[in-house]
Enzyme design. Structure first.
Site, PDB file in Angstrom:
ATOM      1  N   ASN A 121      38.499  -8.036   6.106  1.00 40.19           N
ATOM      2  CA  ASN A 121      39.877  -8.525   6.187  1.00 40.19           C
ATOM      3  C   ASN A 121      40.834  -7.429   5.743  1.00 40.19           C
ATOM      4  OD1 ASN A 121      42.322 -10.071   5.809  1.00 40.19           O
ATOM      5  ND2 ASN A 121      41.023 -11.910   5.750  1.00 40.19           N
ATOM      6  N   CYS A 142      42.543 -33.498  30.010  1.00 37.34           N
ATOM      7  CA  CYS A 142      43.345 -34.685  30.281  1.00 37.34           C
ATOM      8  C   CYS A 142      43.297 -35.618  29.068  1.00 37.34           C
ATOM      9  CB  CYS A 142      42.798 -35.407  31.509  1.00 37.34           C
ATOM     10  SG  CYS A 142      43.700 -36.927  31.851  1.00 37.34           S
ATOM     11  N   HIS A 177      38.085 -24.140  17.987  1.00 38.66           N
ATOM     12  CA  HIS A 177      39.434 -24.728  18.081  1.00 38.66           C
ATOM     13  C   HIS A 177      39.916 -24.808  19.528  1.00 38.66           C
ATOM     14  CE1 HIS A 177      40.392 -23.631  13.608  1.00 38.66           C
ATOM     15  NE2 HIS A 177      39.604 -24.692  13.722  1.00 38.66           N
TER      16      HIS A 177
HETATM   17  N1  APR Z   1      42.802  -6.797  10.505  1.00 36.35           N
HETATM   18  C1  APR Z   1      42.056  -7.661   9.767  1.00 36.35           C
HETATM   19  N2  APR Z   1      42.543  -8.806   9.224  1.00 36.35           N
HETATM   20  C2  APR Z   1      43.850  -9.061   9.445  1.00 36.35           C
HETATM   21  C3  APR Z   1      44.693  -8.210  10.194  1.00 36.35           C
HETATM   22  C4  APR Z   1      44.109  -7.033  10.734  1.00 36.35           C
HETATM   23  N3  APR Z   1      44.822  -6.171  11.455  1.00 36.35           N
HETATM   24  N4  APR Z   1      45.943  -8.746  10.204  1.00 36.35           N
HETATM   25  C5  APR Z   1      45.871  -9.899   9.509  1.00 36.35           C
HETATM   26  N5  APR Z   1      44.623 -10.090   9.050  1.00 36.35           N
HETATM   27  C6  APR Z   1      44.109 -11.223   8.278  1.00 36.35           C
HETATM   28  C7  APR Z   1      45.052 -11.737   7.202  1.00 36.35           C
HETATM   29  O1  APR Z   1      44.863 -11.012   5.987  1.00 36.35           O
HETATM   30  C8  APR Z   1      44.603 -13.191   7.083  1.00 36.35           C
HETATM   31  O2  APR Z   1      43.524 -13.303   6.160  1.00 36.35           O
HETATM   32  O3  APR Z   1      43.955 -12.292   9.180  1.00 36.35           O
HETATM   33  C9  APR Z   1      44.098 -13.520   8.486  1.00 36.35           C
HETATM   34  C10 APR Z   1      45.063 -14.417   9.261  1.00 36.35           C
HETATM   35  O4  APR Z   1      45.081 -15.665   8.616  1.00 36.35           O
HETATM   36  P1  APR Z   1      45.761 -16.900   9.367  1.00 36.35           P
HETATM   37  O5  APR Z   1      47.081 -16.456   9.902  1.00 36.35           O
HETATM   38  O6  APR Z   1      45.689 -18.066   8.432  1.00 36.35           O
HETATM   39  O7  APR Z   1      44.803 -17.140  10.632  1.00 36.35           O
HETATM   40  P2  APR Z   1      43.436 -17.931  10.672  1.00 36.35           P
HETATM   41  O8  APR Z   1      42.674 -17.757   9.383  1.00 36.35           O
HETATM   42  O9  APR Z   1      42.744 -17.558  11.925  1.00 36.35           O
HETATM   43  O10 APR Z   1      43.921 -19.470  10.791  1.00 36.35           O
HETATM   44  C11 APR Z   1      42.908 -20.432  10.924  1.00 36.35           C
HETATM   45  O11 APR Z   1      44.566 -22.151  11.267  1.00 36.35           O
HETATM   46  O12 APR Z   1      46.550 -22.718  12.209  1.00 36.35           O
HETATM   47  C12 APR Z   1      45.189 -22.875  12.312  1.00 36.35           C
HETATM   48  O13 APR Z   1      44.000 -23.294  14.285  1.00 36.35           O
HETATM   49  C13 APR Z   1      44.724 -22.294  13.628  1.00 36.35           C
HETATM   50  O14 APR Z   1      42.688 -21.124  14.081  1.00 36.35           O
HETATM   51  C14 APR Z   1      43.811 -21.165  13.201  1.00 36.35           C
HETATM   52  C15 APR Z   1      43.398 -21.562  11.801  1.00 36.35           C
END
Ligand code: APR
Length: 228
Positions: A197, A113, A105
């Site tokens: 997770n 640019c 990402h």
């Molecule tokens: N340890 C392990 N897992 C965790 C922790 C922690 N301390 N805190 C939160 N999580 C987990 C949550 O349970 C959830 O499954 O991290 C995950 C966060 O999910 P999102 O907020 O959806 O983040 P992500 O999956 O990286 O999003 C994917 O979405 O918005 C786009 O480009 C953006 O790269 C991002 C993509």
């Protein structure tokens, strides 16, 4: 075990103080992603988008890698057959010692640019009036993949998924494609799948789930792998 693909998400950087997106209080609960994370939003209001990423860049640069980043760097050092793909735009994997991180990402530390596609290291604060170092046009944007844009390095990732025996998703909700489809892709090639997770993302989606905060669960899993 020959060939491991690890995919990380915002959860691996959560304990470094960087927000996730979809947890309680997450970024997309506070900002309208269509305004700050789409090409249309950037075309409508580049200053708003730069403000948003300037704040995330400052947070990322002021954050420190945590025990999960450090453990994954140890694993990468010990096991050349491990490929680390991240959805995160922070550089905490690199500052934790990981090399050859695949940022699908993009990266908050890079600029691009919008006119000539030149790329360079981003200044700490970007402004819509900044001129591109190559073509001099005021069309600079963060080198980040927005919704509706094609993620980077998809061929390399597809090759790694086809060849791996184990796919591990760490700290990602599995809500955003194409990353969310990697577990099925790897399984279709016969890989075992593991989720690490805080909260399991979807029961039955992975062969194995290790539940816990990344700073505890990831070092424990890496120790288990390095002991085999
Ligand atoms: N340890 C392990 N897992 C965790 C922790 C922690 N301390 N805190 C939160 N999580 C987990 C949550 O349970 C959830 O499954 O991290 C995950 C966060 O999910 P999102 O907020 O959806 O983040 P992500 O999956 O990286 O999003 C994917 O979405 O918005 C786009 O480009 C953006 O790269 C991002 C993509």
């Amino acid at each position: 075990m020959a060939g491991v693909v690890i995919l990380t998400g915002a959860g691996v950087s959560a304990e470094s103080g960087l927000g996730t997106f979809r947890d309680v209080g997450g970024l997309w609960t506070r900002y309208d992603l269509t305004e700050v994370a789409t090409p249309e939003g950037f075309a409508r209001n580049p200053a708003l988008v730069h403000d948003f990423y300037n704040a995330r860049r400052a947070n990322a640069l002021d954050a420190a890698p945590n025990a999960a980043h450090l453990a994954l760097a140890r694993l990468l050092d010990a096991r050349p057959d491990v490929t680390l793909v991240t959805q995160n735009i922070d550089d905490l994997h690199e500052r934790g010692g990981a090399r050859a991180v695949i940022h699908m990402h993009g990266q908050i530390t890079r600029a691009r640019c919008a006119a000539c596609d030149h790329r360079w290291d981003a200044p700490r604060v970007m402004d819509r009036s900044d001129a591109c170092p190559a073509c001099a046009r005021p069309a600079t944007r963060p080198d980040i993949v927005w919704f509706g844009e094609m993620p980077y390095h998809m061929d390399r990732i597809a090759d790694a998924l086809a060849a791996c025996d184990l796919f591990v998703a760490i700290g990602t909700s599995g809500e955003v494609y194409p990353a969310a489809g990697f577990v099925e892709e790897a399984a279709a090639f016969g890989a075992e799948t593991l989720e690490i997770n805080l909260e399991p993302s979807a029961p039955g989606r992975f062969d194995r789930v290790i539940q816990g905060p990344a700073t505890e669960a990831v070092p424990a899993w890496v120790a288990e792998v390095l002991a085999t």
